[in-house]
Structure formats: C-alpha cells, structure tokens
Design a protein around this motif. Sequence first.
Motif, PDB file in Angstrom:
ATOM      1  N   PRO A  71       2.692   9.417  45.118  1.00 21.37           N
ATOM      2  CA  PRO A  71       2.287   8.336  46.024  1.00 21.37           C
ATOM      3  C   PRO A  71       2.133   7.041  45.233  1.00 21.37           C
ATOM      4  CG  PRO A  71       0.949  10.294  46.378  1.00 21.37           C
ATOM      5  CD  PRO A  71       1.757  10.547  45.149  1.00 21.37           C
ATOM      6  N   PHE A  72       2.241   5.905  45.907  1.00 21.51           N
ATOM      7  CA  PHE A  72       2.257   4.614  45.223  1.00 21.51           C
ATOM      8  C   PHE A  72       1.010   4.399  44.358  1.00 21.51           C
ATOM      9  CE2 PHE A  72       1.192   0.044  45.149  1.00 21.51           C
ATOM     10  CZ  PHE A  72       2.296  -0.420  44.440  1.00 21.51           C
ATOM     11  N   ASP A  73      -0.168   4.689  44.892  1.00 26.17           N
ATOM     12  CA  ASP A  73      -1.415   4.461  44.138  1.00 26.17           C
ATOM     13  C   ASP A  73      -1.452   5.302  42.864  1.00 26.17           C
ATOM     14  OD1 ASP A  73      -2.233   2.660  46.029  1.00 26.17           O
ATOM     15  OD2 ASP A  73      -3.434   4.114  47.163  1.00 26.17           O
ATOM     16  N   GLU A  74      -0.978   6.550  42.944  1.00 27.12           N
ATOM     17  CA  GLU A  74      -0.945   7.414  41.761  1.00 27.12           C
ATOM     18  C   GLU A  74       0.069   6.902  40.737  1.00 27.12           C
ATOM     19  OE1 GLU A  74      -0.677  11.623  42.419  1.00 27.12           O
ATOM     20  OE2 GLU A  74      -1.848  11.504  44.275  1.00 27.12           O
ATOM     21  N   TYR A  75       1.215   6.378  41.241  1.00 27.80           N
ATOM     22  CA  TYR A  75       2.244   5.811  40.355  1.00 27.80           C
ATOM     23  C   TYR A  75       1.660   4.641  39.552  1.00 27.80           C
ATOM     24  CZ  TYR A  75       5.622   1.979  39.729  1.00 27.80           C
ATOM     25  OH  TYR A  75       6.314   0.883  39.262  1.00 27.80           O
ATOM     26  N   VAL A  76       0.905   3.758  40.235  1.00 24.32           N
ATOM     27  CA  VAL A  76       0.295   2.602  39.563  1.00 24.32           C
ATOM     28  C   VAL A  76      -0.740   3.068  38.542  1.00 24.32           C
ATOM     29  CG1 VAL A  76      -1.151   0.545  39.888  1.00 24.32           C
ATOM     30  CG2 VAL A  76       0.712   1.031  41.492  1.00 24.32           C
ATOM     31  N   ALA A  77      -1.618   3.985  38.967  1.00 24.33           N
ATOM     32  CA  ALA A  77      -2.680   4.470  38.079  1.00 24.33           C
ATOM     33  C   ALA A  77      -2.098   5.152  36.838  1.00 24.33           C
ATOM     34  CB  ALA A  77      -3.575   5.443  38.844  1.00 24.33           C
ATOM     35  N   LYS A  78      -1.047   5.959  37.023  1.00 22.46           N
ATOM     36  CA  LYS A  78      -0.430   6.668  35.900  1.00 22.46           C
ATOM     37  C   LYS A  78       0.214   5.685  34.917  1.00 22.46           C
ATOM     38  CE  LYS A  78       2.836  10.384  34.843  1.00 22.46           C
ATOM     39  NZ  LYS A  78       3.815  11.343  35.391  1.00 22.46           N
ATOM     40  N   SER A  79       0.957   4.685  35.446  1.00 19.00           N
ATOM     41  CA  SER A  79       1.631   3.704  34.592  1.00 19.00           C
ATOM     42  C   SER A  79       0.617   2.876  33.809  1.00 19.00           C
ATOM     43  CB  SER A  79       2.508   2.780  35.436  1.00 19.00           C
ATOM     44  OG  SER A  79       3.505   3.511  36.096  1.00 19.00           O
ATOM     45  N   GLU A  80      -0.442   2.417  34.500  1.00 14.29           N
ATOM     46  CA  GLU A  80      -1.460   1.611  33.826  1.00 14.29           C
ATOM     47  C   GLU A  80      -2.257   2.449  32.824  1.00 14.29           C
ATOM     48  OE1 GLU A  80      -3.677  -0.156  36.995  1.00 14.29           O
ATOM     49  OE2 GLU A  80      -2.252  -1.833  37.223  1.00 14.29           O
ATOM     50  N   GLY A  81      -2.466   3.708  33.148  1.00 13.98           N
ATOM     51  CA  GLY A  81      -3.172   4.601  32.225  1.00 13.98           C
ATOM     52  C   GLY A  81      -2.406   4.785  30.926  1.00 13.98           C
ATOM     53  N   LYS A  82      -1.085   4.997  31.018  1.00  7.51           N
ATOM     54  CA  LYS A  82      -0.252   5.155  29.821  1.00  7.51           C
ATOM     55  C   LYS A  82      -0.275   3.888  28.978  1.00  7.51           C
ATOM     56  CE  LYS A  82       3.114   8.637  31.305  1.00  7.51           C
ATOM     57  NZ  LYS A  82       4.549   8.905  31.584  1.00  7.51           N
ATOM     58  N   TYR A  83      -0.236   2.738  29.663  1.00  6.02           N
ATOM     59  CA  TYR A  83      -0.257   1.458  28.946  1.00  6.02           C
ATOM     60  C   TYR A  83      -1.566   1.296  28.173  1.00  6.02           C
ATOM     61  CZ  TYR A  83      -0.937  -3.558  28.248  1.00  6.02           C
ATOM     62  OH  TYR A  83      -1.225  -4.792  27.703  1.00  6.02           O
ATOM     63  N   LYS A  84      -2.684   1.635  28.813  1.00  5.74           N
ATOM     64  CA  LYS A  84      -3.996   1.496  28.158  1.00  5.74           C
ATOM     65  C   LYS A  84      -4.117   2.435  26.957  1.00  5.74           C
ATOM     66  CE  LYS A  84      -6.465  -0.142  32.255  1.00  5.74           C
ATOM     67  NZ  LYS A  84      -7.398   0.209  33.352  1.00  5.74           N
ATOM     68  N   GLU A  85      -3.541   3.640  27.083  1.00 11.81           N
ATOM     69  CA  GLU A  85      -3.555   4.588  25.962  1.00 11.81           C
ATOM     70  C   GLU A  85      -2.785   4.032  24.761  1.00 11.81           C
ATOM     71  OE1 GLU A  85      -2.093   8.392  27.151  1.00 11.81           O
ATOM     72  OE2 GLU A  85      -3.656   8.698  28.664  1.00 11.81           O
ATOM     73  N   LYS A  86      -1.626   3.484  25.022  1.00 12.68           N
ATOM     74  CA  LYS A  86      -0.804   2.919  23.945  1.00 12.68           C
ATOM     75  C   LYS A  86      -1.473   1.691  23.335  1.00 12.68           C
ATOM     76  CE  LYS A  86       3.698   4.519  25.657  1.00 12.68           C
ATOM     77  NZ  LYS A  86       5.021   4.092  26.205  1.00 12.68           N
TER      78      LYS A  86
END
Length: 432
Positions: free
Chosen positions: A58-73
């Motif tokens: 779902p769109f909200d999960e897609y955004v959360a996952k992408s932003e989460g990966k960015y914050k980890e990096k």
Amino acid sequence: MTDTNSGVMKYVPGFIFCIILGWLALQWDQSIHKWQKDYQESEKILKPYLNEGKPLLPFDEYVAKSEGKYKEKLSAFEHGDIKEKPKKPHLLQKIDYEIIAATKEIPFKFRFGERMIQFQLTYVAVLLLGGMLLRNTIGLPKFILPGTVIARPVIKPGIVLLGGYYLWSNLLKVGIFALLLVLIFIVGTTVLVSIIGRRMKQDDGLMGVMAAGTGICGVSAAVAVAPVVNAKPRDFFYAVGTILLFGTVALFTFPYIGKALGMSEPVFGAWVGTAILNTAQLVAAATWYGHDSLLTANIINIVRVGFIPLVVIYCIWFYVIRQAKTEGRHEKINTWKVVKEKFPLFILGFFAMVTLNEFGVFTEDHRTIFGKQFLQIFFAVGFAGVGLNIAFEDLKKAGGKAFVIGFLAATLKAVLAAIVVILIGTEAFKVK
C-alpha cells in the motif's frame, strides 16, 4: 552491370538516412527514461513484482519503507560505517503510485505541477511524428525518397524475430480468437465493401482494391488484388490514399483511445490487429502502446495476412468469374499462380522461429537480444521509413464515394471490434 549498380545505389542514401534516424530515436528513448526519476522509481517498484511475484505494498507502507531505508543509511554514514552520503529517495506521488499498482505498468509521462500528462514519447512516436513533420514541412530531397520506401519492409524481419517470443500453445490459444476476429470483421469488411460498391455502381477495379485494402491488410492486399480486378493506376492510388489516411488517423489516435477506454495491452493489441489496415502502422501503434500489445497484435496480423490468398480467390470469383457468367463470357485465370505469387513469405519465417522456440532453442538471453537489440533496430529503421512516407499529398488521393464507402466500413469495423475485444477480455488475448 553499371545499370544494376546504379539501380541499387539510388536506394542507399535514403536507407542510410532511415538507419541514422532510427539510431537517434533509440538513443532518445534510452536517455529520456534515464532522465525521468519517476520512471526509474516505478521500475524499481515493479521489478520484485514482475520477477519474483511479490505483492505491491500500500502507498503509506511504500513511503514508510523507503524513508526508513534512507534514515538507516544516513545514520550509517553519520557513524562512519559507509563513506558516501545517501541521496534522499525520490518518492512517487500517491496518484502515480496508485496508477502503477492498478495497471502493473509504468506510465510514460511528464508532470506539470499537479497535472499528469501522458505523451508516450517513445522512439516509435518520435520516428512517426518526426518523419511526418520532416516530410511535410522542410521536405525531403528526391535522392532520399527511394531509400525511405524500401526501409518500411524492414519491419517484417523484425516480425520474424518476434517468433522467438511465442510457443505454439499460446499462439494457438490466441490464434483461435484471432481467427474468429478475422472471419467476422476482416473478411466481413471485404465482402461488405465489394457488395456496397457494386450496388452503388462504383468501378470494379477501384472497389476490388478498396475491399481488399480495408478488409485485410492495407497496401499489401491492394497490391495482391489489383491485377486480378484490372485496377487502373488511378484506382490503386485512390484505394491506397484511403487506406493510408485511415491508418494514419488510427495510428495517432488509437493509443490514446485505448488508454481512455482502459484497455490492457493484450486487449489493445487485439483491437489494433483487427482494426488498423496497414501492417507497418499496426505494428507501430501496438509497439507504441507496449510490448505485450505488440505480441498480441502480431498474432492477429499473422492470421489476417494469411487470409490474403483467400481474399484474392474471393475477388477472382466476385469480380471476374461471377461477372463473366453474368455477361455470358468464359474467363480463365490461374488462381494457384496468383495466390502463390502473393503469399507473404515472412509468415513462414515467423512460424519457423516459433517452432525453434518450442524446442527450447532460445533462452531468455536470446529473447532479450531480440527485444532490446535486433527487434528495436529493425522496427526503428522501418518506422523511420513509415514516418517519412506519410505525405499529405498522398492522403489527398482518397476520392469520392469509394473513399466514403472504404472509410466508413473501416471505421465501423474498428468500433465493433473495440466492443468485442473489451468484452472478450485480457486473458483470452494474453501471450505468456
């Protein structure tokens, strides 16, 4: 020897010109996709779905996952675990993500503010629109023209290579529906035009080539039937003018009509395979819409082109034998010789490729080469020839009642075919 060489040489400049245009258009196609961040992001989203069958989030999960990966990096960079600072991810807007999730396709688009406009500026569109504009504005030198004419049939070796994508099982599955469409719409149009033309007391030569052209496959069928019905040069040009005018209108409108009606790629391929008159224009429109569209359209086209001998036989009966009996004459014509001379050999090449693929000769790497390299090269050169040969003065050669009969019959066929293929649905026409 000199005459032969000079005869061949007159085609070289125009053919090389088409190769150059095709190459430039392919470079454009690759570059514009790289420039589009939305395209790259869409491709990244769809890759696991297409290759591994993973569901789209779902769109909200897609955004959360992408932003989460960015914050980890970013955190890893700040702690010195990685040397290069990560770039903030380019995320699709909700409307774009939902379109991709619904269609499982990447829309080719430019965004102006909040408004999304689909231009579909692929190499196909660039070659067709660019070639047409070049021909009808600046104009082409006379020494270029002969080579652009012989560039158009280069599409046919591409169709032969396309056989490497098919297995006999799905070819026959889609072929059954293709056969029904051909019998109902294409042969029906041929018979309808010839009967209406006779009742409206139009010239047999003109209506013979018009019936074949609007019914089966445009110029090729008109060429095959012309000697049978004793068509005059004027008759042939009128019929070809009508065919090209309808095909040109269809080529530049059908992809957008298909999108507006929500047609999937296989359904659109079935529609244009039935409705667009000329093989080159049909392949161009289908390629413009998408690769799955091309696969389906090609099967329909192969089936209908295979009906050229039947149409020749029908025209021999309707315009020669039947007319001779009515007038008390006895005419002899070598039907087999006419059919043998007019049967398109590229169909046999296509079937040979399907057979080789059935025996496992082609790996996925082979098909990648066909799709990404040779197929596109053949099509690009051929589409360059098609675009450069859309001359407005030729389109004006459609004339009088014969034009009205042919154009209306082709339009009626297109409308009815659209309704039928939508009702039949994607699964019937999908090539796996």
